[in-house]
Design an enzyme around this catalytic site. Structure first.
Site, PDB file in Angstrom:
ATOM      1  N   GLU A  82      58.479  48.290  -1.001  1.00 20.18           N
ATOM      2  CA  GLU A  82      58.615  46.897  -0.936  1.00 20.18           C
ATOM      3  C   GLU A  82      57.554  45.622  -1.085  1.00 20.18           C
ATOM      4  OE1 GLU A  82      59.591  42.838   0.159  1.00 20.18           O
ATOM      5  OE2 GLU A  82      58.372  43.851   1.369  1.00 20.18           O
ATOM      6  N   ASP A 135      57.375  50.803   4.248  1.00 20.27           N
ATOM      7  CA  ASP A 135      56.006  50.343   3.801  1.00 20.27           C
ATOM      8  C   ASP A 135      55.395  49.361   4.408  1.00 20.27           C
ATOM      9  OD1 ASP A 135      57.891  49.379   2.091  1.00 20.27           O
ATOM     10  OD2 ASP A 135      56.380  48.673   0.994  1.00 20.27           O
TER      11      ASP A 135
END
Length: 456
Positions: free
Chosen positions: A141, A78
């Site tokens: 994250e 991400d």
């Protein structure tokens, strides 16, 4: 390696809560990037596991005994929102002057592929190892780490014995401050010669807001002249101002600053706090703008806020005012404050201070937080990684403790290792994010030897 990296960088893997489904827990983008990464591993002969699109892994060393130690490598697919101010399309990667420009180039797709190829070198050489390698890729994250929470609960495997995350800088990150976001809540009431209808700023709690937009009415004549005078007082900040009138007498004003990683808020210019200060000066009377424009502005260490604290080993607390939401039609308006704090202070002490602020209705805390993390220098993990770094670079290794949070802290014996080198320009969470091609190549060599030395 660059071709594989480009295939990941072309995927917009920003979290998108509006498109969450049972099959896409953080939106379709992070899932697409995870699937692409696992497909590269399948192509290269690894058996992969996708844990319900939250996270996935592949392993190397399946032929080793079941009781063999396991090294975990933690990466993430991400990215934070691209935002504005790019000189090229953030999801059309390109190389300019030896640098790869794209969102995720340095955080964390570039370092992930450098580490992936470091392991691939060992695999293709068929180097004998005595420890298993589990390469784990997450998808959340940059937000709440819900990916790793879910992964460890559902993967059906014990945690790796030790490991690292290629998501920071060399020589090593063996300490990370605690991390918590706390939200201060306000009513929508405001008085004064200028009325504030709405205020929006910031994209993520761990990003310095590049810009903010407010809708105002009332005594707004000569608004451009007033802002010109305001900007003149902060010429070093390079503030930019836009305004747009509406037929109902309301005016939309936008102020642009400069984004940066929320762990280093001093590197950015918080457009939201400067806009709040401007509104406060031209006649808005509201606890929301007063706290944002008088207390939070340039208060990176929390001194004006009253939470400043410093530890001799882990350093000082830092504060990033990351997301601002206000409407005069709502009774619950918020400012999200992200704190990176050392040992010696905790989220409850911060909470108590925020609760005492005049004008604040209430305070809440994010569901996810992290306490300070530290792996001693004498741990063989740290010693091994530093020795490889010193051999490959000729530079002296040393410990580092940062405010940023990485997946390295998921394990008791976990650290962050690369891929930025000392002196590199840090563009994480900023417009025009890049990673130099030569950094990728140097990092891959270091990762190959580091994995070998840990697992031989």
């Amino acid at each position: 390696m660059i071709a594989d990296l480009f295939s990941l960088l072309k995927i917009n893997s920003e979290r998108d809560d509006a498109k969450v489904t049972p099959e896409t827990p953080f939106g379709p983008g992070p899932v697409a990037a995870l699937e692409k990464f696992l497909s590269l591993a399948q192509r290269d002969g690894y058996q992969t596991t996708n844990v319900d699109n939250y996270a996935g892994h592949f392993t190397y060393g399946d032929d080793l005994p079941d009781d063999a130690e396991e090294i975990g490598i933690f990466a993430h697919m991400d990215v934070v929102p691209a935002g504005t101010g790019w000189e090229s399309d953030p999801y059309s990667p390109e190389i300019r002057d030896g640098k790869i420009y794209a969102r995720g180039a340095s955080d964390d797709k570039g370092p992930t592929m450098a580490c992936y190829y470091g392991l691939k070198i060992l695999k293709e050489l068929n180097v004998p190892l005595t420890k298993k390698i589990r390469f784990i890729a997450g998808t959340d994250e940059e937000s709440g780490w819900g990916d790793m929470d879910y992964y460890f609960k559902h993967v059906g495997l014990p945690e790796p014995d030790l490991g690292f995350s290629p998501d920071a800088e060399f020589p090593i990150i063996n300490g990370e401050k605690g991390n918590i976001t706390e939200y201060i809540h306000f009513s929508g009431e405001n008085t004064g010669a200028v009325h504030l209808h709405s205020f929006i700023g910031g994209l993520r709690e761990n990003m310095v807001p590049e810009s903010a937009t407010a809708v105002i009415s009332g005594d707004i004549e000569q608004i451009q002249a007033k802002f010109d005078a305001f900007v003149a007082n902060y010429a070093d900040k390079n503030l930019k101002f836009e305004s747009k009138s509406a037929a109902d007498g309301q005016l939309t004003v936008t102020l642009h600053g400069r984004s940066a990683h929320g762990a280093m808020p001093e590197k950015g210019v918080n457009g939201a706090t400067y806009l709040a200060k401007f509104l406060d000066e031209i006649g808005v009377v509201s606890p929301f703008t007063k706290i944002a424009g008088q207390v939070l502005i340039e208060d990176h260490a929390g001194e004006k806020l009253g939470v400043a604290f410093e530890d001799t080993k882990m350093g000082a607390l830092s504060m990033n005012a990351g997301v601002f939401k206000f409407s005069d039609q709502q009774d619950d308006n918020t400012i999200a404050l992200n704190f990176r704090y050392p040992q010696g202070i905790d989220e409850d002490k911060i909470y108590d201070v925020l609760n005492s602020l005049s004008g604040v209705e209430s305070v809440t805390k994010s569901a996810h937080g992290h306490t300070p993390h530290y792996v001693p220098m004498e741990d063989p993990l740290v010693e091994t990684l530093l020795s490889v770094y010193e051999k490959q670079t000729g530079l002296k290794g040393h410990e580092q403790i940062i405010g940023g949070g990485t997946f390295g802290r998921l394990l008791k014996r976990g650290v962050a290792f690369g891929a930025m080198f000392p002196g590199d320009v840090d563009t994480m969470h900023q417009a025009n994010e890049f990673i130099p091609v030569d950094v990728l190549l140097r990092a891959s060599a270091i990762y190959a030897e580091a994995i070998y030395e840990l697992a031989k």
